[in-house]
Structures are given as C-alpha cells and as structure tokens.
Design a protein around this motif. Structure first.
Motif, PDB file in Angstrom:
ATOM      1  N   GLY A  95       0.738  -1.315   0.204  1.00 59.82           N
ATOM      2  CA  GLY A  95       0.150  -0.151  -0.147  1.00 59.82           C
ATOM      3  C   GLY A  95       1.012   1.401  -0.226  1.00 59.82           C
ATOM      4  O   GLY A  95       0.523   2.342  -0.345  1.00 59.82           O
ATOM      5  N   ALA A  98       1.349   2.215  -3.643  1.00 57.10           N
ATOM      6  CA  ALA A  98       1.158   3.062  -4.338  1.00 57.10           C
ATOM      7  C   ALA A  98       0.465   3.564  -3.483  1.00 57.10           C
ATOM      8  O   ALA A  98       0.582   5.096  -4.445  1.00 57.10           O
ATOM      9  N   GLY A 102       1.809   5.723  -6.947  1.00 57.46           N
ATOM     10  CA  GLY A 102       0.272   5.951  -7.883  1.00 57.46           C
ATOM     11  C   GLY A 102       0.874   3.620  -7.754  1.00 57.46           C
ATOM     12  O   GLY A 102       1.196   3.079  -7.767  1.00 57.46           O
ATOM     13  N   ASN A 103      -1.193   3.695  -8.007  1.00 64.40           N
ATOM     14  CA  ASN A 103      -1.298   2.031  -8.411  1.00 64.40           C
ATOM     15  C   ASN A 103      -0.314   1.251  -9.416  1.00 64.40           C
ATOM     16  O   ASN A 103      -0.505   0.108  -9.539  1.00 64.40           O
ATOM     17  N   LYS A 104      -0.970   1.885 -10.843  1.00 68.21           N
ATOM     18  CA  LYS A 104      -0.177   1.775 -11.882  1.00 68.21           C
ATOM     19  C   LYS A 104       0.621   1.577 -11.485  1.00 68.21           C
ATOM     20  O   LYS A 104       1.115   0.304 -11.871  1.00 68.21           O
ATOM     21  N   SER A 106       2.616   0.432  -8.556  1.00 64.28           N
ATOM     22  CA  SER A 106       2.785  -0.667  -8.161  1.00 64.28           C
ATOM     23  C   SER A 106       2.749  -0.698  -8.385  1.00 64.28           C
ATOM     24  O   SER A 106       3.417  -2.836  -8.394  1.00 64.28           O
ATOM     25  N   ILE A 107       1.255  -1.530  -9.383  1.00 66.80           N
ATOM     26  CA  ILE A 107       0.570  -3.176  -9.792  1.00 66.80           C
ATOM     27  C   ILE A 107       1.811  -3.883 -10.892  1.00 66.80           C
ATOM     28  O   ILE A 107       1.959  -5.038 -11.003  1.00 66.80           O
ATOM     29  N   SER A 163       8.561   0.804  -8.885  1.00 62.60           N
ATOM     30  CA  SER A 163       7.833   1.433  -8.852  1.00 62.60           C
ATOM     31  C   SER A 163       7.983   2.731  -9.017  1.00 62.60           C
ATOM     32  O   SER A 163       7.728   3.997  -9.475  1.00 62.60           O
ATOM     33  N   ILE A 281      -6.179   3.969   1.030  1.00 63.04           N
ATOM     34  CA  ILE A 281      -5.210   3.190   1.211  1.00 63.04           C
ATOM     35  C   ILE A 281      -4.346   1.406   2.049  1.00 63.04           C
ATOM     36  O   ILE A 281      -4.443   0.447   1.339  1.00 63.04           O
ATOM     37  N   ALA A 285      -5.150  -2.377   1.959  1.00 64.93           N
ATOM     38  CA  ALA A 285      -4.323  -3.173   2.080  1.00 64.93           C
ATOM     39  C   ALA A 285      -4.118  -3.603   3.175  1.00 64.93           C
ATOM     40  O   ALA A 285      -3.866  -5.164   3.502  1.00 64.93           O
TER      41      ALA A 285
END
Length: 349
Positions: A95, A98, A102-104, A106-107, A163, A281, A285
């Motif tokens: 988390g 992210a 950012g989520n993108k 990190s994923i 990330s 977040i 998480a």
C-alpha cells in the motif's frame, strides 16, 4: 563482520572527505572531523543541531547495546515476527508503494519482471535495528527466512523501488515532470543530476539510479541508522523501547511530511488528497492481508466485519490495535493505553 566494518570505515572517511581527522595513523577522529565539517559547510544558525545529529549518528549510533538488551530485542522479534502470519502482514507494505508512486506503477512492479533488486542497493536486512549477525540474531535471521517474513519484506521493498523507478522514468519525459524531479533531487545529486536524468532516459542501471531508489526506499522504511530516531542512536541500551516500533515511527514521519508539512506550506488541497489516499489505501491493504490470514487459518470471512477492521487498521498506523481498543480505550483507560503503546513488549520474555 570484518567486511561490514571495513566498508563502514571506508565510507565514513569518504563522507568527511578533506574534513576528516585521522588519529594514530588510521583511526578517524569523529568529533574533530564533525567540527571541521560543521565549520566549513554548515550555516552558523543550525551548526549546533547538525553537530548533535552527526554525533548521534557516528558516535553513540554505532555503539552496540549490551548483550542482555540485544538478546531481549532478538527474543521479542522471534516471538512476534518469525511466523507465517506476520509474513502475510507484510503484504500491507504494498500500500505504501501505491501511495508514493501510484497504483498503476505499483501493480506493474508486482506483476512484471523487476528491473531492480534489493541486492542492487546493497541491502539484505529488514531494517537498521536488525543488522546484528551474532548470538540469537543468527536464529532470528534463520527463522525470518524460513517463515517467509524476509520474502514478503523483499516483495514490499522491491515493489517500491521498481515503482519509484517507473515513476521517475515517466517524469523525465515531460518538462513539468522533470522540473518536479529536479525540485526534489537537484540538491541531492548536485553536479550529477543531469547525468542521473540522462541515465533514466537511456534506461541505464547506474550508481546514480541506484542512489535514487535507495533514497526513495529510505523515505518510507528505516533501512539505515540515519533513518532511526535521534534518541534511538544516542541510547544504545534504550533501543529495546523501540522494538516493533521503528516502522510505525517511520509511517508517522511519512504522514507528517506528506500531510502536515504540505498543509503548513499552504498546499491544503494536496494535504487533504494525501491524507485521504493514506487512510484508504493503507487500511485497505492491511485489511486485505488480514482477510488472507483468516482464509489460511480456516476462519470465516464476513463482509459486514470489514469496515470495522479497516477502522482498526487506521488505528494501527498510529501504533494502536484492536487489542488496545478492546482492553483499554473502550474502557476509558487512556493512560494505560498510552503506556501500553510506548512500552516495549517485555512481557513476551
């Protein structure tokens, strides 16, 4: 131990540079070296403060606590961290990646092949307070490895550094992004900043790029002595009071910088955005990790309980817990709750 000691001595000598004072032909005189460094490079108004911080880091900070304190700390970690449940808890660290990058990014860093590893940054330990390699620490390191704790910690660290690297590469593609990156890291790299940007654009894994990732990870995890509280450094035998708290203190530091400092600087919209992201977040998480533990233990997962669990996970960000709430806060025992939060878990021993 010899290699670590040698590297430490070499890097300290490089840190002080021409301000270093050597006594006896080989040993660095820390106090005189700090005095020279302060006189040459530090404005008078902050010299006392900087001097105190450097003395804490290089004098008492590098002193080992007594054998009894080392054993107590290691036993606390063995009793609390060296098990698969604690390993799964580490998934909550994703988390933080992210929030920061950012989520993108990190994923993508979780699912795709990782460009950078913790070995690239010279890291192996979970945190600065776990760097001992003798006595009970050997058993602790073995246990953390074979219960999966180190693997989960590695996943969190490598997700964050990769990330961060993805984010930096995106930033240098635009003038606005590069200006923001320069604002944060221009003084850190100095004359090397332009080379750092060139390395990012050329997709090269250089020392400058690794240094950037190391700084990004240091911002959110206490991986070095320089990231530990000053009183931790100044009181070797008092470090047992920081057991299981260094990551919480680092999270509070992250919240201060991203929320309080932004608000104080007048960036109230950004501060509120950061606060919302942090609470939602991180709690999501950590709640997800809790549900995974429930499934593995054969416990029923009830959707109606998840909101309450998210609230308790917000409480954990400030060093609290469901146990603390049920046994102290809900009964009005606020003083005892404060003591329970601050005191080291010596009752485990």
């Amino acid at each position: 131990n010899y290699i670590r000691s040698s590297v430490n001595s070499i890097e300290k000598r490089k840190f002080f540079g021409q301000n270093a004072v050597v006594k006896g032909g080989r040993q660095l005189d820390i106090d005189k070296s700090i005095g020279n460094l302060i006189a040459d490079d530090i404005p008078a108004v902050v010299q006392d403060e900087v001097s105190a911080i450097l003395r804490a880091r290089f004098n008492a900070g590098e002193q080992a606590p007594s054998v009894g304190v080392r054993w107590a700390k290691d036993f606390i970690y063995l009793s609390t961290l060296a098990n698969p449940k604690s390993a799964i808890t580490q998934l909550g660290d994703l988390g933080m990646s992210a929030i920061v990058n950012g989520n993108k990014n990190s994923i993508a860093s979780v699912l795709k092949t990782k460009v950078a590893t913790i070995e690239d940054l010279g890291l192996d330990d979970i945190a600065a307070e776990m760097q001992s390699v003798s006595g009970l620490s050997k058993i602790l390191n073995f246990s953390l490895k074979y219960t999966g704790f180190k693997a989960m910690d590695r996943l969190g660290k490598e997700t964050l550094i990769n990330s961060s690297l993805r984010k930096a590469k995106q930033m240098v593609k635009s003038k606005t992004g590069e200006a923001a990156l320069r604002n944060k890291y221009g003084k850190v790299f100095g004359d090397e900043y332009d080379n750092f940007v060139a390395d990012l654009k050329a997709d090269k894994m250089t020392d400058n790029v690794k240094y950037y990732m190391f700084n990004e990870l240091s911002d959110v995890q206490p991986i070095t002595l320089s990231e530990m509280p000053r009183y931790y450094l100044e009181n070797p035998n008092g470090r047992v009071f920081y057991a299981l708290k260094s990551f919480t203190l680092k999270q509070l530091d992250v919240m201060k910088r991203r929320i309080y400092d932004q608000w104080k600087a007048g960036n109230k919209k950004q501060a509120l955005k950061n606060a919302t992201a942090y609470v939602t977040i991180m709690s999501a998480a950590n709640t997800g990790a809790d549900q995974l533990k429930n499934i593995i233990q054969g416990r029923e997962v009830r959707l109606e309980n998840i909101p309450d669990e998210m609230v308790f996970n917000v409480l954990k960000m400030f060093g609290g817990s469901e146990y603390l709430y049920n046994n102290y806060i809900s009964k009005g025992k606020l003083g005892e709750a404060a003591i329970e939060t601050v005191a080291p878990p010596l009752d485990l021993i």
